[in-house]
Design an enzyme around this catalytic site. Structure first.
Site, PDB file in Angstrom:
ATOM      1  N   GLU A   1       0.827  -1.218   0.000  1.00  0.00           N
ATOM      2  CA  GLU A   1       0.000   0.000   0.000  1.00  0.00           C
ATOM      3  C   GLU A   1       0.858   1.263   0.000  1.00  0.00           C
ATOM      4  O   GLU A   1       0.545   2.242  -0.683  1.00  0.00           O
ATOM      5  CB  GLU A   1      -0.963  -0.009   1.196  1.00  0.00           C
ATOM      6  CG  GLU A   1      -1.942  -1.179   1.225  1.00  0.00           C
ATOM      7  CD  GLU A   1      -2.780  -1.323  -0.035  1.00  0.00           C
ATOM      8  OE1 GLU A   1      -2.889  -0.353  -0.807  1.00  0.00           O
ATOM      9  OE2 GLU A   1      -3.338  -2.412  -0.265  1.00  0.00           O
TER      10      GLU A   1
ATOM     11  N   ASP B   1       3.375  -4.630  -5.322  1.00  0.00           N
ATOM     12  CA  ASP B   1       3.833  -5.910  -4.754  1.00  0.00           C
ATOM     13  C   ASP B   1       5.356  -5.943  -4.660  1.00  0.00           C
ATOM     14  O   ASP B   1       5.926  -6.401  -3.661  1.00  0.00           O
ATOM     15  CB  ASP B   1       3.361  -7.073  -5.630  1.00  0.00           C
ATOM     16  CG  ASP B   1       1.929  -7.495  -5.349  1.00  0.00           C
ATOM     17  OD1 ASP B   1       1.359  -7.042  -4.346  1.00  0.00           O
ATOM     18  OD2 ASP B   1       1.375  -8.275  -6.159  1.00  0.00           O
TER      19      ASP B   1
END
Length: 635
Positions: A484, A547
Site C-alpha cells: 500500500e 507488490d
C-alpha cells in the site's frame, strides 16, 4: 498435493497451498475461497450470529445506528411480506419512467431522479479536486454498460456473447412480471441491448480507467452543458445546489461526454427510456420477492460462476452490513479487535515507512531533489488502523419508517446516501473519512488523501497475528503494508504529492528513469498464459509495482531481525495469496482486474530478490529462477 510433491523452488504457490487446494470446496454462493475469502467467511459468520442475536433481542449494542441495520435485516427476512408484494413496490417508478415522452420531460424531473439513482444518460457524482485535494469537485462520466468491460463487446469475444445471452434470457423472464404487453416486452428488451451497444462504443475501458491522472479534465460548466445538450445538466445543478451550482465540472470520461450525441438525442430518446426502464427493473429485483431476487441475480451469478444466491439469513446480513457499513465496522472493531494488536500493527507500519525512507535515500536513479520530495510524501502519510474511532453523522440520517417495505426502506437509505455524496460538492474534503469499513478484509492507499488504511478484518492469520513470528508477519501483513505504501510511487500514485494533489514533483530525468523501470515491470508480466488467456502487463502494472515494493522493503527489515527466518517469510507470502476460484471468475478478473492472478502474485515477485535464491537454494535449474539481469526492484 503437498510441499513434498511440488518443489518450492519450482512453484511457491503450489508448494505451500497445493494440499489445501486439493481438498478445498468453493461455497455455492461465492466465486472463490482461500486467503482473503476465508477471512471474509469467518467475519461474516461472526457478524451473522450477532445480527441474529440482535434481531431476537438476545444481544444489544450502544451504537445507535445499528438499530436501523438490524431493522433492515428483519425486513429482508420477512419473506411473507416480500412474497405478497411481489413486483408491486417498483411498479409506480416503472410507470413514471414509461410515461416520460421526450427530453424536456426528462430534464424537468432529472434533479429528483438523480437522488433515486435513476439510470440517466450521464453519470454524476463528487470526488476531490485532483489539483487541490482540500476541495471537492462535481464530476460527470458516461453511463454504465451491461458487460464488465468494453473489451467484451468485440466481435471475437465469445465470453461477451455468452454473458449477453444470459442477460437477455434473465431480462425476458423478469419483464414478464410487469404490466407490459408481450410486444412491449420484446421492444423494451431489444432497445435496451441496442442502447447498451451504443454506450459501449463511447465509454472507457478498464485499462483506460486505470490511468487516474487521465480522469482530470476540469471544464467550465457552460462548456460541459453544451456537450451534453439536449440533456440539461445546468437544470440538474440548479436543482441540487441552487445559486451555488459549481462553475467547473471534472469530465472524468471525456470521450463519452463529447460524443454523447451518439447515444442520447431526440431520435433515440425512446430507446433510452426503454433502457432506463429495464435497468431500473433489474436493479429493483434485489429488494422485491425472493423469487424475483433470485431471477434478477442470474446474470451476476453467471459473471462469477456462482451456483446459488446466499441463504436468506446471509443475504439479510450482507445487505444490512453494506448499507450501514461504517457502524457495523466500528461494532466489529470494538468487539473483536484488541487495542494491543492495533498498536502492534501501527508500529509495524511506522517501521516500514521509516525503512522506505532509507531505501529512497539509497536509490540510484533518483536525484536528491526528487528524493527529498518522496521522503516528504512518506512523512506526511496518515495511518488509519483497524476501524474509525467515531461514526460519521451521515449514518444516523439513513432512516426509514418501521412500516416501510424492504423496497421502500432501501429506497430511502439509498436516496439519503446519494444526497449526502452530492452535497459534498459544496464542502471541503473531509480527510478523516474512511473509504472502507472495519469489518472488511482489505487495505488501501488513497493518492488524493495520501493515507493508508488497514482494516480489522484483514488483521488476522494468515496475514497477521500478534502471536505469530515477525518473519511470518512481515511476509504477510508487512508485505501488504509495504504494497500500500508503494502505491504512492506506482504509475498512478507517483503523479500526486504529499497533500494528495496532482502535481509533478519529479525531476524530468528521474521520472523518465522510473517510467523505464515501470515498462520493465509491464514486460515481466505481459502475455503470461493463464487459464486460456493472457495477463495484461499494462493493466496490472501499478499493482505489480506495489507488490514489488512491498516485498523489497520488508525483506530489508528482515535483515535487521535477530532470528530472521527467510523461508518462513516467503512461505507466508505464498499463503496470503492462496485462492481457489471458479473458472468464470478467473476469466472476469483476467479481463478487468488491475491485480495479477494470485498464483502469479505469489510466484513472480520472490524471483526478483536475492533473498529468495539464498533461502531455498534456487538455481537456474529451477522453475522459479530468472537471470540476475532480468530481476526488477524499483523501490
Amino acid at each position: 498435493m503437498s510441499e513434498q510433491t511440488v518443489r518450492i523452488q519450482d512453484d511457491l504457490f503450489m508448494a505451500v497451498n497445493g494440499e489445501w487446494l486439493g481438498t478445498a470446496v468453493i461455497p455455492e454462493d461465492r466465486p472463490t475461497i482461500g486467503g482473503f475469502a476465508d477471512l471474509e467467511v469467518d467475519v461474516e459468520k461472526t457478524l451473522m450470529e450477532d445480527f441474529a442475536a440482535f434481531a431476537e433481542g438476545k444481544k444489544t449494542t450502544d451504537i445507535p445506528e445499528m438499530k436501523y441495520a438490524v431493522s433492515l435485516y428483519k425486513k429482508i427476512l420477512d419473506v411473507k411480506r416480500r412474497t405478497e408484494e411481489g413486483i408491486t413496490p417498483v411498479l409506480p417508478i416503472l410507470e413514471k419512467i414509461k410515461n416520460i415522452k421526450n427530453v424536456d420531460e426528462l430534464n424537468a424531473v432529472t434533479g429528483e431522479l438523480i437522488l433515486e439513482e435513476f439510470p440517466l444518460p450521464v453519470n454524476m457524482g463528487v470526488m476531490p479536486d485532483m489539483k487541490d485535494a482540500t476541495k471537492n469537485q462535481f464530476i460527470v462520466a458516461g453511463p454504465s454498460i451491461i458487460l464488465p468491460d468494453t473489451e467484451y463487446y468485440k466481435e471475437d469475444n465469445e465470453a461477451g456473447k455468452q454473458l449477453l445471452a444470459v442477460y437477455t434470457d434473465m431480462a425476458e423472464k423478469v419483464l414478464k412480471y410487469t404490466p407490459l404487453t408481450e410486444e412491449e416486452q420484446k421492444t423494451f428488451l431489444q432497445d435496451t441491448l441496442s442502447y447498451d451497444a451504443l454506450i459501449a462504443k463511447k465509454v472507457k475501458s478498464a485499462l483506460e480507467w486505470s490511468d487516474l491522472a487521465a480522469c482530470y479534465n476540469p471544464m467550465d460548466t457552460e462548456e460541459v452543458a453544451a456537450m451534453l445538450t439536449p440533456f440539461d445538466i445546468k437544470k440538474v445543478l440548479t436543482c441540487l445546489y441552487g445559486d451555488k451550482a459549481p462553475e467547473r465540472i471534472n469530465v472524468v470520461d471525456p470521450r463519452a461526454i463529447r460524443e454523447m450525441d451518439g447515444y442520447f438525442n431526440e431520435e433515440n430518446f425512446e430507446m433510452y427510456v426503454h433502457w432506463a426502464y429495464v435497468n431500473t427493473l433489474i436493479n429493483a429485483t434485489a429488494c422485491l420477492s425472493p423469487e424475483l431476487k433470485t431471477l434478477g441475480n442470474t446474470y451476476k451469478r453467471a459473471l462469477s460462476g456462482i451456483a446459488a444466491d446466499p441463504e436468506l439469513e446471509k443475504e439479510a446480513y450482507q445487505v444490512a452490513s453494506a448499507m450501514y457499513s461504517e457502524p457495523v465496522g466500528v461494532y466489529y472493531g470494538r468487539t473483536y479487535f484488541g487495542e494491543e494488536a492495533k498498536k502492534d500493527v501501527i508500529d509495524i507500519v511506522k517501521k516500514i515507512i521509516e525503512t522506505y525512507k532509507l531505501r529512497i535515500q539509497r536509490n540510484t536513479f533518483l536525484s536528491e531533489a526528487t528524493k527529498e520530495q518522496a521522503i516528504k510524501k512518506l512523512s506526511a502519510m496518515e495511518i488509519k488502523m483497524a476501524y474509525p474511532d467515531e461514526i460519521k453523522p451521515v449514518w444516523s440520517k439513513l432512516t426509514f419508517d418501521e412500516e416501510d417495505s424492504y423496497f421502500e426502506a432501501m429506497r430511502k437509505i439509498l436516496m439519503a446516501r446519494t444526497k449526502n455524496e452530492l452535497e459534498k460538492a459544496l464542502k471541503p474534503v473531509d480527510r478523516t473519512e474512511w473509504s472502507m469499513p472495519g469489518h472488511e478484509v482489505n487495505a488501501c492507499y488513497r493518492p488524493l488523501n495520501n493515507d493508508l488504511t488497514f482494516l480489522a478484518g484483514i488483521l488476522q492469520k494468515p496475514f497477521y497475528s500478534i502471536d505469530q513470528g515477525m518473519s511470518a508477519n512481515l511476509g504477510g501483513i508487512g508485505a501488504v503494508i509495504g504494497h500500500e505504501i508503494s502505491h504512492s510511487f506506482d504509475t498512478n500514485g507517483a503523479n500526486f504529492d504529499e497533500l494528495g494533489n496532482l502535481r509533478n514533483w519529479w525531476q524530468e530525468e528521474d521520472f523518465a528513469a522510473f517510467k523505464e523501470k515501470a515498462a520493465d515491470m509491464t514486460a515481466q508480466f505481459d502475455g503470461i498464459p493463464f487459464h486460456g488467456g493472457k495477463v495484461s502487463g499494462e493493466l496490472t502494472v501499478s499493482e505489480n509495482i506495489a507488490d514489488n515494493g512491498g516485498m523489497g522493503v520488508t525483506l530489508e527489515i528482515m535483515h535487521t531481525l535477530e532470528n530472521a527466518d527467510f523461508r518462513e517469510y516467503f512461505k507466508s507470502w505464498g499463503r496470503i495469496w492462496c485462492r481457489k476460484a471458479n473458472e468464470e471468475y478467473i476469466q472476469l478478473l483476467l479481463a478487468s482486474d488491475k491485480h495479477s492472478p494470485n498464483e502469479l502474485r505469489a510466484n513472480m515477485q520472490p524471483r526478483n530478490f536475492p533473498e529468495w535464491y539464498e533461502a531455498f537454494g534456487v538455481t537456474e535449474k529451477d522453475e522459479m529462477y530468472i537471470a540476475p539481469e532480468k530481476r526488477i526492484s524499483i523501490w
